[in-house]
Motif scaffolding. Structure first.
Motif, PDB file in Angstrom:
ATOM      1  N   ALA A 152      75.503  18.816 156.046  1.00  0.00           N
ATOM      2  CA  ALA A 152      74.779  18.027 157.031  1.00  0.00           C
ATOM      3  C   ALA A 152      73.305  18.420 156.993  1.00  0.00           C
ATOM      4  CB  ALA A 152      75.356  18.276 158.420  1.00  0.00           C
ATOM      5  N   LEU A 153      72.460  17.539 157.474  1.00  0.00           N
ATOM      6  CA  LEU A 153      71.027  17.812 157.520  1.00  0.00           C
ATOM      7  C   LEU A 153      70.585  18.013 158.961  1.00  0.00           C
ATOM      8  CD1 LEU A 153      69.682  15.207 154.938  1.00  0.00           C
ATOM      9  CD2 LEU A 153      69.762  17.682 154.656  1.00  0.00           C
ATOM     10  N   GLY A 154      69.736  19.012 159.166  1.00  0.00           N
ATOM     11  CA  GLY A 154      69.237  19.264 160.511  1.00  0.00           C
ATOM     12  C   GLY A 154      68.186  20.351 160.503  1.00  0.00           C
ATOM     13  N   PRO A 155      67.426  20.487 161.585  1.00  0.00           N
ATOM     14  CA  PRO A 155      66.393  21.524 161.657  1.00  0.00           C
ATOM     15  C   PRO A 155      67.001  22.916 161.730  1.00  0.00           C
ATOM     16  CG  PRO A 155      66.665  20.459 163.787  1.00  0.00           C
ATOM     17  CD  PRO A 155      67.510  19.686 162.824  1.00  0.00           C
ATOM     18  N   TYR A 170      79.325  17.428 163.226  1.00  0.00           N
ATOM     19  CA  TYR A 170      80.479  16.662 163.694  1.00  0.00           C
ATOM     20  C   TYR A 170      80.168  15.212 164.057  1.00  0.00           C
ATOM     21  CZ  TYR A 170      83.211  20.938 163.800  1.00  0.00           C
ATOM     22  OH  TYR A 170      83.880  22.077 163.434  1.00  0.00           O
ATOM     23  N   MET A 171      78.960  14.915 164.486  1.00  0.00           N
ATOM     24  CA  MET A 171      78.660  13.565 164.950  1.00  0.00           C
ATOM     25  C   MET A 171      77.829  12.764 163.961  1.00  0.00           C
ATOM     26  SD  MET A 171      78.151  14.106 169.031  1.00  0.00           S
ATOM     27  CE  MET A 171      79.479  14.842 169.996  1.00  0.00           C
ATOM     28  N   LEU A 172      77.562  13.356 162.804  1.00  0.00           N
ATOM     29  CA  LEU A 172      76.951  12.625 161.698  1.00  0.00           C
ATOM     30  C   LEU A 172      77.827  12.866 160.475  1.00  0.00           C
ATOM     31  CD1 LEU A 172      73.122  13.274 162.143  1.00  0.00           C
ATOM     32  CD2 LEU A 172      74.337  11.115 162.443  1.00  0.00           C
ATOM     33  N   PHE A 173      78.681  11.917 160.168  1.00  0.00           N
ATOM     34  CA  PHE A 173      79.633  12.059 159.067  1.00  0.00           C
ATOM     35  C   PHE A 173      78.952  12.147 157.703  1.00  0.00           C
ATOM     36  CE2 PHE A 173      82.809  10.088 156.122  1.00  0.00           C
ATOM     37  CZ  PHE A 173      83.774  11.079 156.212  1.00  0.00           C
ATOM     38  N   PRO A 174      77.853  11.428 157.456  1.00  0.00           N
ATOM     39  CA  PRO A 174      77.223  11.473 156.129  1.00  0.00           C
ATOM     40  C   PRO A 174      76.729  12.869 155.760  1.00  0.00           C
ATOM     41  CG  PRO A 174      76.450   9.573 157.356  1.00  0.00           C
ATOM     42  CD  PRO A 174      77.211  10.428 158.320  1.00  0.00           C
ATOM     43  N   ARG A 175      76.709  13.130 154.457  1.00  0.00           N
ATOM     44  CA  ARG A 175      76.278  14.417 153.930  1.00  0.00           C
ATOM     45  C   ARG A 175      75.253  14.223 152.814  1.00  0.00           C
ATOM     46  NH1 ARG A 175      78.304  15.799 157.971  1.00  0.00           N
ATOM     47  NH2 ARG A 175      79.915  17.375 158.332  1.00  0.00           N
ATOM     48  N   HIS A 176      74.442  15.258 152.627  1.00  0.00           N
ATOM     49  CA  HIS A 176      73.466  15.326 151.536  1.00  0.00           C
ATOM     50  C   HIS A 176      74.072  16.163 150.417  1.00  0.00           C
ATOM     51  CE1 HIS A 176      69.784  16.520 149.391  1.00  0.00           C
ATOM     52  NE2 HIS A 176      70.203  17.763 149.534  1.00  0.00           N
ATOM     53  N   ALA A 177      74.005  15.662 149.186  1.00  0.00           N
ATOM     54  CA  ALA A 177      74.643  16.338 148.054  1.00  0.00           C
ATOM     55  C   ALA A 177      73.615  16.991 147.134  1.00  0.00           C
ATOM     56  CB  ALA A 177      75.491  15.345 147.261  1.00  0.00           C
ATOM     57  N   ALA A 229      74.650  25.287 158.079  1.00  0.00           N
ATOM     58  CA  ALA A 229      75.366  26.536 157.823  1.00  0.00           C
ATOM     59  C   ALA A 229      76.640  26.367 157.020  1.00  0.00           C
ATOM     60  CB  ALA A 229      75.689  27.224 159.156  1.00  0.00           C
ATOM     61  N   LEU A 230      77.179  25.166 156.960  1.00  0.00           N
ATOM     62  CA  LEU A 230      78.454  24.923 156.288  1.00  0.00           C
ATOM     63  C   LEU A 230      78.258  23.968 155.120  1.00  0.00           C
ATOM     64  CD1 LEU A 230      80.458  24.575 159.561  1.00  0.00           C
ATOM     65  CD2 LEU A 230      81.178  26.109 157.722  1.00  0.00           C
ATOM     66  N   PHE A 297      80.583   6.323 152.692  1.00  0.00           N
ATOM     67  CA  PHE A 297      80.289   6.771 154.052  1.00  0.00           C
ATOM     68  C   PHE A 297      79.935   8.255 154.077  1.00  0.00           C
ATOM     69  CE2 PHE A 297      82.773   2.961 155.092  1.00  0.00           C
ATOM     70  CZ  PHE A 297      81.980   2.406 156.090  1.00  0.00           C
ATOM     71  N   ARG A 298      80.639   9.050 153.270  1.00  0.00           N
ATOM     72  CA  ARG A 298      80.428  10.492 153.283  1.00  0.00           C
ATOM     73  C   ARG A 298      79.098  10.879 152.650  1.00  0.00           C
ATOM     74  NH1 ARG A 298      81.849  14.534 156.501  1.00  0.00           N
ATOM     75  NH2 ARG A 298      82.574  16.411 155.452  1.00  0.00           N
ATOM     76  N   ALA A 299      78.760  10.230 151.544  1.00  0.00           N
ATOM     77  CA  ALA A 299      77.512  10.529 150.831  1.00  0.00           C
ATOM     78  C   ALA A 299      76.801   9.216 150.531  1.00  0.00           C
ATOM     79  CB  ALA A 299      77.800  11.298 149.550  1.00  0.00           C
TER      80      ALA A 299
END
Length: 313
Positions: A152-155, A170-177, A229-230, A297-299
Motif C-alpha cells: 500500500a502507499l501512504g505517508p 485495509y481500505m485501499l485494496f490497490p497496491r503498488h508493485a 510496513a507490509l 483491481f489489486r494492481a
C-alpha cells in the motif's frame, strides 16, 4: 393488542408526516453544499467498505486469521522513518517461529519455507532484524531469486501515519508493485517505477513515468517503512541464470523507459504497467494472468498495454 397496534401505526404515520414536511435548516447554496458533502461522504464510505471487504477476502493465504493477526501486529509496532522497531516487536510478531535471536541462516531457512507457497509477507520488523543480524538484505537472509513486491502507499511521518497506515492497508485494496532481485552474492537490488517527482534529484517534469534501480535498503523507494510496513512478496523465478542477468536486463528496461518520456497515469501507464510489461517480456508472467480482472483491481495498470520501450525489441 389491536389497539396497541393501531396506536403504533398512527405514531409511525405521524413521524413520517413530520419527516416528509420538515423544512431543511439550510437554504440556497449552503443547503446544496451540505447535500453534496453528504453524498460524497456516502460514496467514500461505500468505497472504503468495498475495499475493506476485498482486503479481508482475497490474497489471504491458507490461514486468513493468522495472516490478519500478523498484519495487525506489524502495523501496531511499526515505527516512523529513522526509528528502528523494538526487540519486543520482533519477539511478538516473529518470536514464535524464529525465537528471540535468530541467526542469518535461520532467517533464510524461514523464508525458504515461506516462499514455497509462492507468496509471503515481508515486513518492517523483519527487515530491521535482517539488517541487525546481517548488515544488509542479501542472499544470506533471503533466498536468491526474483520477486515481485506489492504494498500500500501512504505517508511515513507522524501524525498522519498513525491513521493512514491502517486505512491504506485495509481500505485501499490497490497496491503498488516493484521488482526485487536477490543475487547469490551481493546486496539485493530493487527496480522501482513511479512519478519522477517522487525520486530525489533533478527530475525535470515531476509527472514523468520513470524508474530507479537501487540497493534494497532504507533509502530505497520501495523498502518496508512505517506507512508501508507490509509487503506481499511473490517469487517469480529462482533460476540462477535469470537472476544473474536480471540487473542488466532491468537497467536496459529503465533506459528504454527513460527514452520514451511517458507521462505517468493514475490508472495507466504507471509503475504497475512497467513491472507487468517487464515480467511478461521476460516470460515470467503469463499475459492472461497479467490481464486478469482481480489483478486489475489489486494492481491497477498491471495489465495495461505496454509502452513500446518498456519491452525489449
Amino acid at each position: 393488542m389491536g389497539r396497541a397496534g393501531d396506536r403504533a401505526g398512527a405514531a409511525g404515520k405521524r413521524a413520517l408526516d413530520r419527516v416528509r414536511h420538515a423544512r431543511h435548516p439550510l437554504h440556497g447554496i449552503a443547503k446544496w453544499a451540505l447535500i453534496g458533502f453528504q453524498a460524497l461522504a456516502g460514496v467514500f464510505g461505500l468505497f472504503c467498505l468495498i475495499n475493506l471487504g476485498l482486503s479481508l477476502s482475497t490474497f489471504r493465504g491458507e490461514n486468513p486469521a493468522a495472516r490478519t493477526a500478523h498484519e495487525l501486529g506489524v502495523l501496531w509496532f511499526s515505527t516512523p522513518n529513522g526509528q528502528s522497531t523494538s526487540d519486543r516487536a520482533f519477539e511478538v510478531i516473529h518470536g514464535g517461529a524464529l525465537g528471540a535471536e535468530p541467526t542469518a541462516a535461520e532467517i533464510r531457512a524461514h523464508f525458504e519455507a515461506a516462499s514455497e507457497g509462492g507468496t509471503f509477507l515481508l515486513d518492517q520488523i523483519m527487515v530491521d532484524r535482517m539488517k541487525k543480524v546481517n548488515g544488509q538484505i542479501d542472499g544470506r537472509v533471503l533466498p536468491s531469486g526474483i520477486y515481485v513486491g506489492a504494498h500500500a502507499l501512504g505517508p511515513d511521518s507522524p501524525p498522519l501515519v498513525w491513521v493512514t497506515k491502517w486505512m491504506a492497508h485495509y481500505m485501499l485494496f490497490p497496491r503498488h508493485a516493484y521488482i526485487l532481485v536477490v543475487p547469490e552474492t551481493g546486496q539485493a537490488v530493487v527496480f522501482s517505477a513511479s512519478q519522477s517527482g517522487k525520486f530525489p534529484g533533478d527530475v525535470g517534469s515531476p509527472n514523468r513515468l520513470t524508474a530507479r534501480i537501487t540497493p534494497y535498503d532504507d533509502s530505497a523507494y520501495d523498502f518496508p517503512s512505517s506507512g508501508e510496513a507490509l509487503h506481499e512478496m511473490t517469487i517469480v523465478t529462482r533460476d540462477p541464470a535469470i537472476v544473474a542477468s536480471a540487473p542488466a536486463a532491468l537497467n536496459a528496461a529503465r533506459a528504454r523507459l527513460e527514452a520514451l518520456d511517458e507521462t505517468y497515469g493514475l490508472l495507466a501507464p504507471n509503475s504497475n504497467t512497467v513491472v507487468g510489461c517487464i515480467l511478461e517480456d521476460a516470460d515470467l508472467l503469463d499475459p492472461e494472468v497479467r490481464r486478469s480482472t482481480l489483478l486489475a483491481f489489486r494492481a491497477p495498470g498491471l495489465g495495461a498495454a505496454c509502452p513500446d520501450t518498456a519491452q525489449g525489441s
